[in-house]
Every structure is written in structure tokens, then in C-alpha cells.
Design a protein around this motif. Structure first.
Motif, PDB file in Angstrom:
ATOM      1  N   TRP A 211      23.544   3.385  11.316  1.00 16.35           N
ATOM      2  CA  TRP A 211      24.931   2.751  11.044  1.00 16.35           C
ATOM      3  C   TRP A 211      24.857   1.886  10.191  1.00 16.35           C
ATOM      4  CZ3 TRP A 211      25.937  -2.387  10.882  1.00 16.35           C
ATOM      5  CH2 TRP A 211      24.906  -3.201  11.558  1.00 16.35           C
ATOM      6  N   TRP A 529      24.693   3.126  24.744  1.00 15.16           N
ATOM      7  CA  TRP A 529      25.896   2.386  24.258  1.00 15.16           C
ATOM      8  C   TRP A 529      25.318   0.883  23.533  1.00 15.16           C
ATOM      9  CZ3 TRP A 529      30.398   4.493  23.244  1.00 15.16           C
ATOM     10  CH2 TRP A 529      30.609   5.618  23.800  1.00 15.16           C
ATOM     11  N   GLY A 530      23.928   0.687  23.608  1.00 13.84           N
ATOM     12  CA  GLY A 530      23.477  -0.708  23.216  1.00 13.84           C
ATOM     13  C   GLY A 530      23.258  -0.258  21.653  1.00 13.84           C
ATOM     14  N   GLN A 531      23.292   0.878  21.090  1.00 11.53           N
ATOM     15  CA  GLN A 531      23.059   1.212  19.506  1.00 11.53           C
ATOM     16  C   GLN A 531      24.290   0.849  18.926  1.00 11.53           C
ATOM     17  OE1 GLN A 531      19.830   1.509  18.594  1.00 11.53           O
ATOM     18  NE2 GLN A 531      19.324   0.846  20.727  1.00 11.53           N
ATOM     19  N   GLY A 532      23.898   0.468  18.005  1.00 15.13           N
ATOM     20  CA  GLY A 532      25.179   0.423  16.767  1.00 15.13           C
ATOM     21  C   GLY A 532      26.041   1.580  16.418  1.00 15.13           C
ATOM     22  N   GLU A 533      25.448   2.625  16.469  1.00 12.30           N
ATOM     23  CA  GLU A 533      26.087   4.042  16.036  1.00 12.30           C
ATOM     24  C   GLU A 533      27.090   4.230  17.158  1.00 12.30           C
ATOM     25  OE1 GLU A 533      22.456   3.588  14.037  1.00 12.30           O
ATOM     26  OE2 GLU A 533      22.671   3.824  16.109  1.00 12.30           O
ATOM     27  N   ALA A 534      26.672   3.999  18.312  1.00 17.48           N
ATOM     28  CA  ALA A 534      27.734   4.211  19.348  1.00 17.48           C
ATOM     29  C   ALA A 534      28.873   3.219  19.373  1.00 17.48           C
ATOM     30  CB  ALA A 534      26.970   4.139  20.753  1.00 17.48           C
ATOM     31  N   LEU A 535      28.488   1.813  19.171  1.00 19.15           N
ATOM     32  CA  LEU A 535      29.302   0.883  19.052  1.00 19.15           C
ATOM     33  C   LEU A 535      30.539   0.782  17.929  1.00 19.15           C
ATOM     34  CD1 LEU A 535      27.148  -2.242  19.979  1.00 19.15           C
ATOM     35  CD2 LEU A 535      28.822  -0.984  21.612  1.00 19.15           C
ATOM     36  N   ILE A 536      29.992   1.330  16.939  1.00 16.80           N
ATOM     37  CA  ILE A 536      30.986   1.392  15.691  1.00 16.80           C
ATOM     38  C   ILE A 536      32.026   2.597  16.155  1.00 16.80           C
ATOM     39  CG2 ILE A 536      31.164   2.261  13.394  1.00 16.80           C
ATOM     40  CD1 ILE A 536      28.599   0.657  12.817  1.00 16.80           C
ATOM     41  N   ILE A 538      33.615   2.997  18.582  1.00 11.43           N
ATOM     42  CA  ILE A 538      34.640   2.625  19.593  1.00 11.43           C
ATOM     43  C   ILE A 538      35.497   1.824  18.763  1.00 11.43           C
ATOM     44  CG2 ILE A 538      35.060   0.872  21.316  1.00 11.43           C
ATOM     45  CD1 ILE A 538      32.193   1.245  22.441  1.00 11.43           C
ATOM     46  N   CYS A 542      40.524   1.340  18.372  1.00 10.04           N
ATOM     47  CA  CYS A 542      41.082  -0.073  18.190  1.00 10.04           C
ATOM     48  C   CYS A 542      41.716  -0.126  16.684  1.00 10.04           C
ATOM     49  CB  CYS A 542      39.798  -0.989  18.314  1.00 10.04           C
ATOM     50  SG  CYS A 542      38.909  -1.070  19.897  1.00 10.04           S
TER      51      CYS A 542
END
Length: 572
Positions: A211, A529-536, A538, A542
């Protein structure tokens, strides 16, 4: 180039008055505005500079980040572009002069156009020359002259009418070429998911698909956090550029009506996202074939020559040349128009006088192309953010602020420009190293806003300025139409759909394969979901879902006949 000559000849014969030359008669439909918006922002900078940037190590963030910049098209059209069109000014700088009843403001805006877009034209000319010299065997100097002559003679004769037609054709050419090129490359790499998984395991550039991309020693960013801050600032700056910069906002002056302005902005948003994902992805994936291309700015040229059939490679290279020439014609026309219309206070410029000024402007750019060394990616970033700081605050406040005065607008443009250019120049010369959170774009924008607020307190808005701003907020009677509004509302719906669907596509085709390659999947085998690639990922809904809802509300309130808006049957 032959196509440029043909269209220039056809369009030039249809130019009868300055309105045709400056704003294409204000009758352009949605397709032409989309084409010119996208073609004027894409040039050699994305195919050479930005593709090289992702090849060097920044593929992951450029694919995953949620499009903070491109949403500027949407809020720019809603909050600035539609009001700009109501002014019926020939140039954006002319609009600012009318809005503040001040030729000094118009001149200040004109100077930034001449310096900023003149610099951008220099970058595009050099990029086209690099490409032509590589393809044809011409020397770099010969290629500069060849590229310069092709877009200069065309623009001199045809004006904006020819520019938007060629922009649209070139947009179709480089988009189609890139799609076919990407499909072949990905298929040859055994599919997108396999390619991303292999990128996650690339030993030469181990973080290229993460990410944050490649950070640390030897890069501009010491940590992932620094890169995140830098990217957000750059994207927000470019969002303002898409919203109010002269080479983007001026396209709205050519639109047939305000519905065309809004539809074009939303569709351009999607077109830019598509092309960026394709180019950024290709720039990174080519590492799987050759991780040692030098200079990296030639990565797409190398791929066109070595990874695809000759015809497909030639098609892509033609698309890159098309992108360069269409952008160059746009920038030259805007700089020439500004020199002719904005710098000298006179009743009205003449058609042939404007063409002469444009020729002189082009000659200056030609000489500068030989003098300055090419540095496509970083020059493009610098020039773009100049407009974010010098035009952004004044542009939006010219529509929405009742208190901004003419003096405040003038000094806001001057300080926004100066406090961006000077810090950037000091950093370029190695005299200072600004922290990522205090980039020249932030310094310039902050200086502009503070200056506007302070100077406005020391003066008063004149009755002429007040009445002009109030007139801008009356919706033209011809735009109050249920049928037009229903068609325009499809744009916000598509924004909402994109916000819901795109995260699923990225999870399936990028995040999961990446985590498989890195062996970072959750214990259950699903997304970690704790990794940045998945969080971004989301962040995409938004951003785009609220934007779609807001755009839908504004369009309904502004253009439905039953909404009770203030109507103006006449132009400002």
C-alpha cells in the motif's frame, strides 16, 4: 500528425469570430467536453513520467488509493464550473477580472497561466520529443522542432474548436490502445491475480505492490507514514487542479449547457480512473518481464517494442503521441489566449492578433525546450500544485464568499503562486528539505488563504462585485428542465455504484492475490483486514458514496423546475 493537419484545416475554416476561436461557440456536447477534459490532463506525463514512477516502486499505492484527486472533477463542476459557464467569459482569468471588476486580478491570473501552463507545455513538448526521437531516429533537437510544429500550426489556425475535436479523437485513440495493450500484457502474465501475486514476491523491488510502495533509503520518503502524508497532499492538490485550474475549468466555458458541464465532469472522473489504473498497473507489472529498464520513463516504450505484437505496440505508441500532441495544443491555446486577452487592457482582441500572439508564445516555448533539461514527472507535479495554491482559494471564494475583495483576490493569487514557487525552487536547488506535511503546495495554499482573509478585512466589497456574484447564483432558465435533470442524475448514481463495486473488485483482483503472495492472509484463508492494503480499499465507498448522494441533492435542488431556485433568463 496528419490527422492534426486535416482537422485543423477543417476547423479553421469554421472559425468566424473570437467566440469560435476561444470557446468553440459554447455549443460542445458531453462527449467533446469529456474528451477534452481527459486528453488535456493526460499527456506524456502519465505514459512516461508516472508509468516510470510506478515501475520504480510505487505501483501499489497508485492502484489502491481511492481517487482523492479525480473527485475534484465532480465538486469542481458543482461548485465552480457551472458558475463559470454562467459568466460567458472567454477565459477563466477574464472571469476573475469580471467577478472582481478588476483588470489587475485578471492580469495576475493571466501571469500564472502563462508561467504555469507555459511550463507544462514545455514538459509535454520535451516528452513528445523524447518519444519521437526514440521511435524515428531523429535527434532530440529535431524531434522537438517536429513536435512543436505539429501542434503549433494546428492550434494557430483552428483554435478551441479544433482542439476539442482532436482532444476527443486522441482520447479515444489512447484509451483504446491502452485497453488492448493491457489486456495482452495481463493475459501473457497468466491473468491479473497471478501477476499481482508474482509482484508481491518480486525480489528486486519487494514493496512495490504494498500500500505504501518502496520507501526508505534512496527514496523521497523515510517511512510509510511520510509517503501517506505526501500522497494525500498531492492528491488533494490535484483535486483542486481538476476543479478550478484554467486548463480544466476552461473546458466548461465551451459546454452547451450546465447539464453538459456536470455530466462531463462525472464521466471524466471515471475515464481518468480507468486510464490511471491501466497505466499505473502496467508500469508496475512490466517489472515481471524486466526490472532493470533505464531510464524508467521509457518503460512503456520498452514494453511496446518487446512484449506485444508489432501492430499493438505501434498502436500504443501512436496513442502516447496523440496524448502528447492533444495536451500541447490545449496548453498552447490557453497560454496564447491569456497573453492576448488577459494581459493588455483593451476593448477586444482581434482574431489574427490572437493568432500572432500565440505564434510568439510558441516560439518562446520552443527555445525553452532546448534550454531546460527534461524531468517529466517531478516538473508535472510541481506545475500542477502551483494552480492548487494560487487558484484554488480565490476560485472557490469568488463564487461562495461575500467578503472577498478585489485586492484580496489579487494578493491571494500572488502569494499563493509565490509561496509555492519559491519554496519549491529552494528545495529543487538543494537549499532546503521541507517536511512532507509542509510541502510547497501547503505553504502556498495557506499563504493564499491567510492573505485573502487579512486583506478582505481591510477593504470593502463594491456594489458591482456584489451584484455580479449574486447574478452568478441565478440558474439559467434553459437549464431548468426535468428531462435534462433526470439524465444528469445518472452521473451521481454511477458514483454510488462505483463506490460499492470497486472495493469488491480490488479485494478480489489485488488485495487477496497480494496477501497470498506475501503469505499474509488471515488464518481462515480470507482477507487479513489488519493489513494496509485491505484498509485502504474501505476508503473508496467512504469517498464516492457520499459524493454521489451530495451531487444528486445539489442537482435536484438546482435544476428541477419545482425546486424553487432563483432563475435568470439572461446571462451575467
Amino acid at each position: 500528425m496528419l490527422l492534426f493537419v486535416f482537422i485543423g484545416s477543417y476547423s479553421g475554416r469554421r472559425v468566424k469570430q473570437l467566440d469560435d476561436y476561444f470557446v468553440a461557440g459554447r455549443q460542445a456536447p458531453t462527449l467533446l467536453i469529456v474528451g477534452t477534459l481527459v486528453a488535456s490532463v493526460f499527456s506524456t506525463s502519465i505514459f512516461l513520467g508516472e508509468a516510470g514512477f510506478t515501475y520504480d516502486g510505487q505501483m501499489g499505492p497508485y492502484i489502491l488509493f481511492p481517487g482523492i484527486a479525480v473527485v475534484g472533477y465532480v465538486y469542481g463542476a458543482l461548485l465552480f464550473g457551472t458558475y463559470l459557464r454562467r459568466s460567458r467569459a472567454p477565459t477563466v482569468a477574464d472571469f476573475l477580472g469580471q467577478r472582481f471588476n478588476s483588470h489587475r486580478v485578471q492580469q495576475a491570473a493571466g501571469v500564472t497561466i502563462i508561467l504555469g501552463l507555459g511550463g507544462y507545455l514545455l514538459v509535454v513538448t520535451q516528452g513528445a520529443a523524447i518519444l519521437l526521437s526514440d521511435l524515428t531516429g531523429l535527434s532530440y533537437g529535431q524531434a522537438i522542432v517536429c513536435a512543436w510544429m505539429s501542434y503549433t500550426l494546428f492550434t494557430l489556425y483552428s483554435g478551441s474548436r479544433g482542439v476539442i475535436i482532436t482532444d476527443t479523437l486522441m482520447f479515444m485513440l489512447f484509451t483504446g490502445a491502452t485497453l488492448f495493450f493491457a489486456a495482452f500484457i495481463v493475459a501473457d502474465m497468466e491473468g491479473l491475480r497471478t501477476a499481482v501475486e508474482n509482484m508481491a514476491q518480486l525480489e528486486e523491488k519487494p514493496d512495490i505492490a504494498s500500500w505504501h510502495g518502496t520507501v526508505g533509503p534512496g527514496t523521497e520518503w523515510a517511512t510509510p507514514t511520510e509517503f501517506l502524508i505526501w500522497t494525500v497532499i498531492i492528491d488533494m492538490s490535484w483535486g483542486i487542479v481538476y476543479a478550478v485550474s484554467p486548463w480544466q475549468a476552461s473546458r466548461h466555458l465551451m459546454a452547451r449547457d450546465e447539464h453538459v458541464v456536470i455530466r462531463s465532469a462525472i464521466y471524466a472522473c471515471f475515464a481518468v480512473i480507468l486510464i490511471q489504473i491501466l497505466i499505473y498497473g502496467l508500469g508496475g507489472l512490466i517489472n515481471l518481464a524486466n526490472p532493470n529498464i533505464n531510464p524508467s520513463e521509457t518503460v512503456m516504450i520498452w514494453a511496446a517494442k518487446n512484449l506485444v505484437p508489432e501492430f499493438l505496440g505501434a498502436l500504443l505508441l501512436a496513442g502516447i503521441v496523440a496524448a502528447a500532441l492533444s495536451s500541447a495544443s490545449t496548453f498552447l491555446s490557453l497560454v496564447g489566449f491569456s497573453v492576448s486577452n488577459d494581459m493588455v487592457k483593451r476593448h477586444s482582441p482581434t482574431l489574427w492578433g490572437t493568432r500572432l500572439v500565440m505564434l510568439v508564445t510558441g516560439l518562446v516555448v520552443l527555445l525553452a525546450s532546448f534550454y531546460f533539461p527534461p524531468n517529466i514527472f517531478w516538473l508535472m507535479l510541481f506545475i500542477g500544485t502551483v494552480f492548487a495554491s494560487s487558484w484554488g482559494p480565490v476560485g472557490f471564494m469568488s463564487i461562495w464568499s461575500k467578503r472577498i475583495t478585489a485586492d484580496a483576490a489579487f494578493w491571494g493569487i500572488v502569494t499563493g503562486f509565490g509561496f509555492n514557487v519559491v519554496p519549491a525552487a529552494l528545495e529543487y536547488l538543494g537549499m532546503v528539505n521541507w517536511p512532507v506535511y509542509w510541502s510547497p503546495a501547503v505553504i502556498g495554499a495557506s499563504a493564499s488563504i491567510i492573505t485573502i482573509l487579512l486583506v478582505s478585512r481591510m477593504g470593502e466589497v463594491t456594489p458591482q462585485e456584489q451584484s455580479y456574484r449574486e447574478a452568478l447564483h441565478h440558474t439559467p432558465a434553459e437549464d431548468l428542465a426535468t428531462g435534462k435533470t433526470r439524465l444528469t442524475l445518472w452521473g451521481p448514481r454511477l458514483l454510488i455504484v462505483y463506490g460499492c463495486v470497486m472495493p469488491l473488485l480490488l479485494l478480489h483482483y489485488y488485495v487477496i492475490p497480494y496477501q497470498q503472495g506475501k503469505e499474509e492472509l488471515a488464518a481462515s484463508g480470507g482477507v487479513n483486514w489488519g493489513q494496509g492494503e485491505a484498509l485502504i480499499v474501505i476508503a473508496i465507498p467512504c469517498l464516492f458514496v457520499p459524493l454521489g448522494l451530495l451531487a444528486s441533492r445539489v442537482i435536484r435542488q438546482r435544476y428541477l423546475p419545482t425546486s424553487g431556485v432563483s432563475v435568470s433568463p439572461n446571462r451575467v
